[in-house]
Design a protein around this motif. Sequence first.
Motif, PDB file in Angstrom:
ATOM      1  N   UNK A 263       0.857  -1.183   0.000  1.00 25.54           N
ATOM      2  CA  UNK A 263       0.000   0.000   0.000  1.00 25.54           C
ATOM      3  C   UNK A 263       0.894   1.235   0.000  1.00 25.54           C
ATOM      4  N   UNK A 264       0.465   2.300  -0.682  1.00 21.71           N
ATOM      5  CA  UNK A 264       1.274   3.507  -0.808  1.00 21.71           C
ATOM      6  C   UNK A 264       0.725   4.632   0.062  1.00 21.71           C
ATOM      7  N   UNK A 265       1.600   5.187   0.887  1.00 22.66           N
ATOM      8  CA  UNK A 265       1.234   6.326   1.737  1.00 22.66           C
ATOM      9  C   UNK A 265       2.001   7.562   1.293  1.00 22.66           C
ATOM     10  N   UNK A 266       1.320   8.702   1.302  1.00 25.00           N
ATOM     11  CA  UNK A 266       1.977   9.973   1.028  1.00 25.00           C
ATOM     12  C   UNK A 266       2.331  10.648   2.337  1.00 25.00           C
ATOM     13  N   UNK A 267       3.594  10.972   2.526  1.00 25.36           N
ATOM     14  CA  UNK A 267       4.058  11.580   3.778  1.00 25.36           C
ATOM     15  C   UNK A 267       3.722  13.067   3.818  1.00 25.36           C
ATOM     16  N   UNK A 268       2.917  13.453   4.818  1.00 24.78           N
ATOM     17  CA  UNK A 268       2.554  14.853   5.041  1.00 24.78           C
ATOM     18  C   UNK A 268       3.134  15.285   6.381  1.00 24.78           C
ATOM     19  N   UNK A 269       4.130  16.125   6.351  1.00 27.28           N
ATOM     20  CA  UNK A 269       4.748  16.603   7.580  1.00 27.28           C
ATOM     21  C   UNK A 269       4.191  17.951   7.997  1.00 27.28           C
ATOM     22  N   UNK A 270       4.620  18.453   9.146  1.00 27.62           N
ATOM     23  CA  UNK A 270       4.177  19.775   9.600  1.00 27.62           C
ATOM     24  C   UNK A 270       4.779  20.875   8.736  1.00 27.62           C
ATOM     25  N   UNK A 271       4.127  22.024   8.721  1.00 27.13           N
ATOM     26  CA  UNK A 271       4.615  23.121   7.887  1.00 27.13           C
ATOM     27  C   UNK A 271       5.907  23.729   8.424  1.00 27.13           C
ATOM     28  N   UNK A 272       6.118  23.639   9.711  1.00 27.85           N
ATOM     29  CA  UNK A 272       7.353  24.156  10.309  1.00 27.85           C
ATOM     30  C   UNK A 272       8.060  23.026  11.042  1.00 27.85           C
ATOM     31  N   UNK A 273       9.102  23.362  11.767  1.00 30.04           N
ATOM     32  CA  UNK A 273       9.933  22.364  12.436  1.00 30.04           C
ATOM     33  C   UNK A 273       9.095  21.482  13.352  1.00 30.04           C
ATOM     34  N   UNK A 274       9.168  20.165  13.115  1.00 30.54           N
ATOM     35  CA  UNK A 274       8.358  19.236  13.901  1.00 30.54           C
ATOM     36  C   UNK A 274       8.762  19.193  15.360  1.00 30.54           C
ATOM     37  N   UNK A 275       9.963  19.673  15.698  1.00 31.18           N
ATOM     38  CA  UNK A 275      10.424  19.646  17.082  1.00 31.18           C
ATOM     39  C   UNK A 275      10.201  20.971  17.798  1.00 31.18           C
ATOM     40  N   UNK A 276       9.484  21.897  17.147  1.00 36.95           N
ATOM     41  CA  UNK A 276       9.220  23.213  17.743  1.00 36.95           C
ATOM     42  C   UNK A 276       7.731  23.538  17.608  1.00 36.95           C
ATOM     43  N   UNK A 277       6.902  22.963  18.488  1.00 40.06           N
ATOM     44  CA  UNK A 277       5.460  23.223  18.401  1.00 40.06           C
ATOM     45  C   UNK A 277       5.102  24.698  18.401  1.00 40.06           C
ATOM     46  N   UNK A 278       5.906  25.510  19.069  1.00 36.25           N
ATOM     47  CA  UNK A 278       5.623  26.941  19.144  1.00 36.25           C
ATOM     48  C   UNK A 278       5.719  27.649  17.805  1.00 36.25           C
ATOM     49  N   UNK A 279       6.378  27.004  16.814  1.00 40.08           N
ATOM     50  CA  UNK A 279       6.506  27.608  15.493  1.00 40.08           C
ATOM     51  C   UNK A 279       5.325  27.288  14.571  1.00 40.08           C
ATOM     52  N   UNK A 280       4.390  26.474  15.034  1.00 37.39           N
ATOM     53  CA  UNK A 280       3.243  26.105  14.198  1.00 37.39           C
ATOM     54  C   UNK A 280       2.505  27.359  13.745  1.00 37.39           C
ATOM     55  N   UNK A 281       2.251  27.494  12.435  1.00 36.41           N
ATOM     56  CA  UNK A 281       1.605  28.709  11.914  1.00 36.41           C
ATOM     57  C   UNK A 281       0.174  28.884  12.415  1.00 36.41           C
ATOM     58  N   UNK A 282      -0.431  29.995  12.025  1.00 35.12           N
ATOM     59  CA  UNK A 282      -1.830  30.255  12.374  1.00 35.12           C
ATOM     60  C   UNK A 282      -2.738  29.249  11.676  1.00 35.12           C
ATOM     61  N   UNK A 283      -3.950  29.110  12.178  1.00 35.09           N
ATOM     62  CA  UNK A 283      -4.893  28.175  11.564  1.00 35.09           C
ATOM     63  C   UNK A 283      -5.165  28.524  10.110  1.00 35.09           C
ATOM     64  N   UNK A 284      -5.268  29.810   9.809  1.00 32.79           N
ATOM     65  CA  UNK A 284      -5.534  30.216   8.424  1.00 32.79           C
ATOM     66  C   UNK A 284      -4.393  29.777   7.500  1.00 32.79           C
ATOM     67  N   UNK A 285      -3.152  29.944   7.960  1.00 36.12           N
ATOM     68  CA  UNK A 285      -2.003  29.514   7.156  1.00 36.12           C
ATOM     69  C   UNK A 285      -1.983  27.996   7.011  1.00 36.12           C
ATOM     70  N   UNK A 286      -2.282  27.298   8.083  1.00 32.16           N
ATOM     71  CA  UNK A 286      -2.314  25.837   8.037  1.00 32.16           C
ATOM     72  C   UNK A 286      -3.372  25.344   7.050  1.00 32.16           C
ATOM     73  N   UNK A 287      -4.546  25.924   7.124  1.00 35.41           N
ATOM     74  CA  UNK A 287      -5.643  25.487   6.260  1.00 35.41           C
ATOM     75  C   UNK A 287      -5.314  25.698   4.791  1.00 35.41           C
ATOM     76  N   UNK A 288      -4.756  26.850   4.466  1.00 36.64           N
ATOM     77  CA  UNK A 288      -4.455  27.154   3.065  1.00 36.64           C
ATOM     78  C   UNK A 288      -3.389  26.224   2.496  1.00 36.64           C
ATOM     79  N   UNK A 289      -2.305  26.028   3.238  1.00 28.97           N
ATOM     80  CA  UNK A 289      -1.211  25.233   2.685  1.00 28.97           C
ATOM     81  C   UNK A 289      -1.514  23.740   2.715  1.00 28.97           C
ATOM     82  N   UNK A 290      -2.143  23.263   3.769  1.00 22.26           N
ATOM     83  CA  UNK A 290      -2.479  21.837   3.813  1.00 22.26           C
ATOM     84  C   UNK A 290      -3.526  21.476   2.759  1.00 22.26           C
ATOM     85  N   UNK A 291      -4.412  22.390   2.427  1.00 17.85           N
ATOM     86  CA  UNK A 291      -5.366  22.128   1.351  1.00 17.85           C
ATOM     87  C   UNK A 291      -4.638  21.938   0.026  1.00 17.85           C
ATOM     88  N   UNK A 292      -3.667  22.789  -0.228  1.00 22.99           N
ATOM     89  CA  UNK A 292      -2.877  22.682  -1.462  1.00 22.99           C
ATOM     90  C   UNK A 292      -2.091  21.370  -1.490  1.00 22.99           C
TER      91      UNK A 292
END
Length: 321
Positions: A132-161
């Motif tokens: 089975x084939x999986x597509x790897x989707x990582x976080x938009x910023x550094x996975x080891x820095x939760x505080x760097x996670x973008x705003x919800x609006x930024x997350x929604x726009x880029x993850x949709x793309x």
Amino acid sequence: MSVKVLRKKLSGGRPVILDGGFGELVRGSYKGSTEGPLWATSALFTPDGRQVVANVHAAYAQHADVITTGTFRAQPGTVVDHELKRPGNSSFPRAEMNGVTDPSRLSRLAIVTAGELAIAARRDSTRALEVILAGSVGPLKDCYKPGDTPTNAELEAEHAQIAESFFASGVDFVSVETIPTIRESIIAAKAAKEAGLEYSINWWGDRGGVGHEETFAQAMNAIEEAGLDPLYIGFNCVRLEDADATLANLLAVAGSRPVAVSANGNPSKYDHNSCDNPGYAKAAERWVDMGVAANVGAMLIGGCCGTTPETIAGVRAALIR
């Protein structure tokens, strides 16, 4: 290949074998730069690199039920970050592919190309009907820095793309992985769902929870409130010595959902090809026993940084009899 194959495997209650570390294997044989922020995704941008990616998939397809695209850092924003870091750094090649340099177009091209490489590897495998084939989707910023996670609006726009690109790539489902915050995991999963894709959710697993201070119990509540139904939940990129305790925390709130574990193969996350393979296989047996005791739907076992096809071969030999 339909995701129905994965559902059938999960419903059978037997362990499902995921693949192992990707970036570390590429780092050992790919001659280009695999430094952050693109990491191993940069291998998709050259013919030689794409051949190495194909070889990685072929090696894992011999042993794993699920092989994963090398797209963990293929986000448009990561391409922008790479280009901002590149001036004055001679080890950083320009991010481009077939003359494409626009971050959004390049991200899509990389994801679609990665899907094609994985599809070809499955087609040529002696286990083609089982993979089975999986597509790897990582976080938009550094996975080891939760505080760097973008705003919800930024997350929604880029993850949709990103999700739309994966839909075009031909993968069977997307693995939302190494996500350090609950809100990004929910947004990424929703984007996959809206794009018509099945998905799994895998958190970073730091400190025995999602990442830093967020707990698995909070994450499970968020999944229910969002009306999401992932194929499985799990964690990846934790130290091998921390995996048992982290798994116990997740099993305590997972209910009957299938649970995945992909730990690092060595104490230093970025060492490659240095996993204690027999020790990892023993740990895999222990994790499956923990899942059986907790009555989860099924256990999925793979590897993260430092693990190789030899690691996964050992896991398969230990678990599939």
